[in-house]
Design a protein around this motif. Structure first.
Motif, PDB file in Angstrom:
ATOM      1  N   VAL A   1       0.857  -1.179   0.000  1.00  0.00           N
ATOM      2  CA  VAL A   1       0.000   0.000   0.000  1.00  0.00           C
ATOM      3  C   VAL A   1       0.898   1.236   0.000  1.00  0.00           C
ATOM      4  N   GLU A   2       0.550   2.211  -0.838  1.00  0.00           N
ATOM      5  CA  GLU A   2       1.368   3.419  -0.933  1.00  0.00           C
ATOM      6  C   GLU A   2       0.948   4.434   0.117  1.00  0.00           C
ATOM      7  N   ASP A   3       1.687   4.450   1.224  1.00  0.00           N
ATOM      8  CA  ASP A   3       1.553   5.525   2.197  1.00  0.00           C
ATOM      9  C   ASP A   3       2.886   6.284   2.170  1.00  0.00           C
ATOM     10  N   THR A   4       3.012   7.288   2.984  1.00  0.00           N
ATOM     11  CA  THR A   4       4.222   8.117   2.956  1.00  0.00           C
ATOM     12  C   THR A   4       5.469   7.295   3.255  1.00  0.00           C
ATOM     13  N   LYS A   5       5.396   6.432   4.257  1.00  0.00           N
ATOM     14  CA  LYS A   5       6.569   5.640   4.639  1.00  0.00           C
ATOM     15  C   LYS A   5       6.992   4.721   3.492  1.00  0.00           C
ATOM     16  N   HIS A   6       6.021   4.057   2.855  1.00  0.00           N
ATOM     17  CA  HIS A   6       6.369   3.162   1.759  1.00  0.00           C
ATOM     18  C   HIS A   6       6.956   3.953   0.591  1.00  0.00           C
ATOM     19  N   MET A   7       6.259   5.002   0.182  1.00  0.00           N
ATOM     20  CA  MET A   7       6.677   5.758  -1.001  1.00  0.00           C
ATOM     21  C   MET A   7       8.078   6.344  -0.835  1.00  0.00           C
ATOM     22  N   LEU A   8       8.359   6.918   0.327  1.00  0.00           N
ATOM     23  CA  LEU A   8       9.627   7.615   0.509  1.00  0.00           C
ATOM     24  C   LEU A   8      10.765   6.739   1.020  1.00  0.00           C
ATOM     25  N   PHE A   9      10.444   5.613   1.681  1.00  0.00           N
ATOM     26  CA  PHE A   9      11.512   4.870   2.339  1.00  0.00           C
ATOM     27  C   PHE A   9      11.529   3.363   2.114  1.00  0.00           C
ATOM     28  N   LEU A  10      10.385   2.723   1.881  1.00  0.00           N
ATOM     29  CA  LEU A  10      10.354   1.263   1.818  1.00  0.00           C
ATOM     30  C   LEU A  10      10.216   0.690   0.414  1.00  0.00           C
ATOM     31  N   CYS A  11       9.713   1.459  -0.526  1.00  0.00           N
ATOM     32  CA  CYS A  11       9.551   0.992  -1.900  1.00  0.00           C
ATOM     33  C   CYS A  11      10.932   0.642  -2.469  1.00  0.00           C
ATOM     34  N   THR A  12      10.981  -0.344  -3.364  1.00  0.00           N
ATOM     35  CA  THR A  12      12.265  -0.744  -3.950  1.00  0.00           C
ATOM     36  C   THR A  12      12.959   0.438  -4.624  1.00  0.00           C
ATOM     37  N   LYS A  13      12.188   1.295  -5.276  1.00  0.00           N
ATOM     38  CA  LYS A  13      12.761   2.476  -5.945  1.00  0.00           C
ATOM     39  C   LYS A  13      13.382   3.421  -4.906  1.00  0.00           C
ATOM     40  N   ALA A  14      12.652   3.663  -3.806  1.00  0.00           N
ATOM     41  CA  ALA A  14      13.156   4.548  -2.751  1.00  0.00           C
ATOM     42  C   ALA A  14      14.426   3.963  -2.137  1.00  0.00           C
ATOM     43  N   LYS A  15      14.413   2.675  -1.848  1.00  0.00           N
ATOM     44  CA  LYS A  15      15.590   2.032  -1.250  1.00  0.00           C
ATOM     45  C   LYS A  15      16.809   2.166  -2.166  1.00  0.00           C
ATOM     46  N   GLU A  16      16.575   2.044  -3.466  1.00  0.00           N
ATOM     47  CA  GLU A  16      17.671   2.176  -4.430  1.00  0.00           C
ATOM     48  C   GLU A  16      18.244   3.597  -4.413  1.00  0.00           C
ATOM     49  N   VAL A  17      17.358   4.613  -4.373  1.00  0.00           N
ATOM     50  CA  VAL A  17      17.812   6.012  -4.339  1.00  0.00           C
ATOM     51  C   VAL A  17      18.647   6.265  -3.094  1.00  0.00           C
ATOM     52  N   TRP A  18      18.141   5.863  -1.925  1.00  0.00           N
ATOM     53  CA  TRP A  18      18.853   6.130  -0.670  1.00  0.00           C
ATOM     54  C   TRP A  18      20.172   5.364  -0.618  1.00  0.00           C
ATOM     55  N   LYS A  19      20.192   4.143  -1.160  1.00  0.00           N
ATOM     56  CA  LYS A  19      21.430   3.357  -1.174  1.00  0.00           C
ATOM     57  C   LYS A  19      22.489   4.040  -2.048  1.00  0.00           C
ATOM     58  N   ARG A  20      22.075   4.526  -3.210  1.00  0.00           N
ATOM     59  CA  ARG A  20      23.025   5.205  -4.108  1.00  0.00           C
ATOM     60  C   ARG A  20      23.569   6.490  -3.476  1.00  0.00           C
ATOM     61  N   LEU A  21      22.756   7.120  -2.639  1.00  0.00           N
ATOM     62  CA  LEU A  21      23.210   8.343  -1.965  1.00  0.00           C
ATOM     63  C   LEU A  21      24.040   8.031  -0.719  1.00  0.00           C
ATOM     64  N   GLY A  22      24.046   6.763  -0.309  1.00  0.00           N
ATOM     65  CA  GLY A  22      24.844   6.346   0.838  1.00  0.00           C
ATOM     66  C   GLY A  22      24.229   6.632   2.186  1.00  0.00           C
ATOM     67  N   ILE A  23      22.922   6.865   2.213  1.00  0.00           N
ATOM     68  CA  ILE A  23      22.285   7.125   3.514  1.00  0.00           C
ATOM     69  C   ILE A  23      21.226   6.070   3.848  1.00  0.00           C
ATOM     70  N   ASP A  24      21.317   4.913   3.193  1.00  0.00           N
ATOM     71  CA  ASP A  24      20.342   3.848   3.426  1.00  0.00           C
ATOM     72  C   ASP A  24      20.397   3.300   4.850  1.00  0.00           C
ATOM     73  N   GLU A  25      21.587   3.255   5.460  1.00  0.00           N
ATOM     74  CA  GLU A  25      21.684   2.715   6.819  1.00  0.00           C
ATOM     75  C   GLU A  25      20.982   3.618   7.830  1.00  0.00           C
ATOM     76  N   ILE A  26      21.145   4.917   7.671  1.00  0.00           N
ATOM     77  CA  ILE A  26      20.473   5.864   8.568  1.00  0.00           C
ATOM     78  C   ILE A  26      18.953   5.722   8.408  1.00  0.00           C
ATOM     79  N   ILE A  27      18.493   5.581   7.172  1.00  0.00           N
ATOM     80  CA  ILE A  27      17.062   5.453   6.916  1.00  0.00           C
ATOM     81  C   ILE A  27      16.543   4.122   7.444  1.00  0.00           C
TER      82      ILE A  27
END
Length: 132
Positions: free
Chosen positions: A58-84
């Motif tokens: 389900v697309e809620d704010t947490k999923h869209m910005l942090f849990l979706c595969t696309k979001a996880k890929e963005v944060w990982k490439r930026l190097g802040i996935d562990e903090i998230i």
């Protein structure tokens, strides 16, 4: 004296060096007024509550910005996935995670080795919303 002190998050947001549309997006998100699919479906609009990017959840704010595969890929490439990931483990709402990231102390942000990390987080979150 009857004055109230504003929440420091608002000062942080308006001080960001990024486009106004990004600041407004962050403001709307933190106020819980972002029309994610789950929110629209809960308001009886004829829309699937599933994430349009991954269709896995389900697309809620947490999923869209942090849990979706696309979001996880963005944060990982930026190097802040562990903090998230650590912020998500606390089982916070997406709005709370975004606020946490925007008000992280400078010493925590410097560890990541970037300049303007808050702006990077804000613009990346806006991008995830816009891209969907």
């Amino acid at each position: 004296d009857g004055r109230t002190t504003p929440n420091p998050i608002w000062c942080q947001i308006w001080k960001l060096s990024c486009p106004a549309k990004v600041k407004k997006f962050i403001w709307r998100t933190l106020h819980g007024t972002l029309p994610c699919r789950a929110t629209l479906a809960n308001r009886h609009m004829k829309v699937s509550p599933l994430c349009p990017t991954c269709s896995q959840s389900v697309e809620d704010t947490k999923h869209m910005l942090f849990l979706c595969t696309k979001a996880k890929e963005v944060w990982k490439r930026l190097g802040i996935d562990e903090i998230i990931d650590r912020a998500c483990e606390v089982d916070r709402a997406g709005e709370a995670i975004l606020e946490y990231l925007v008000v992280l102390p400078n010493q925590d942000l410097c560890i990541m080795g970037y300049q303007n990390v808050r702006e990077m987080i804000a613009i990346s979150a806006w991008y995830l919303w816009w891209e969907r």
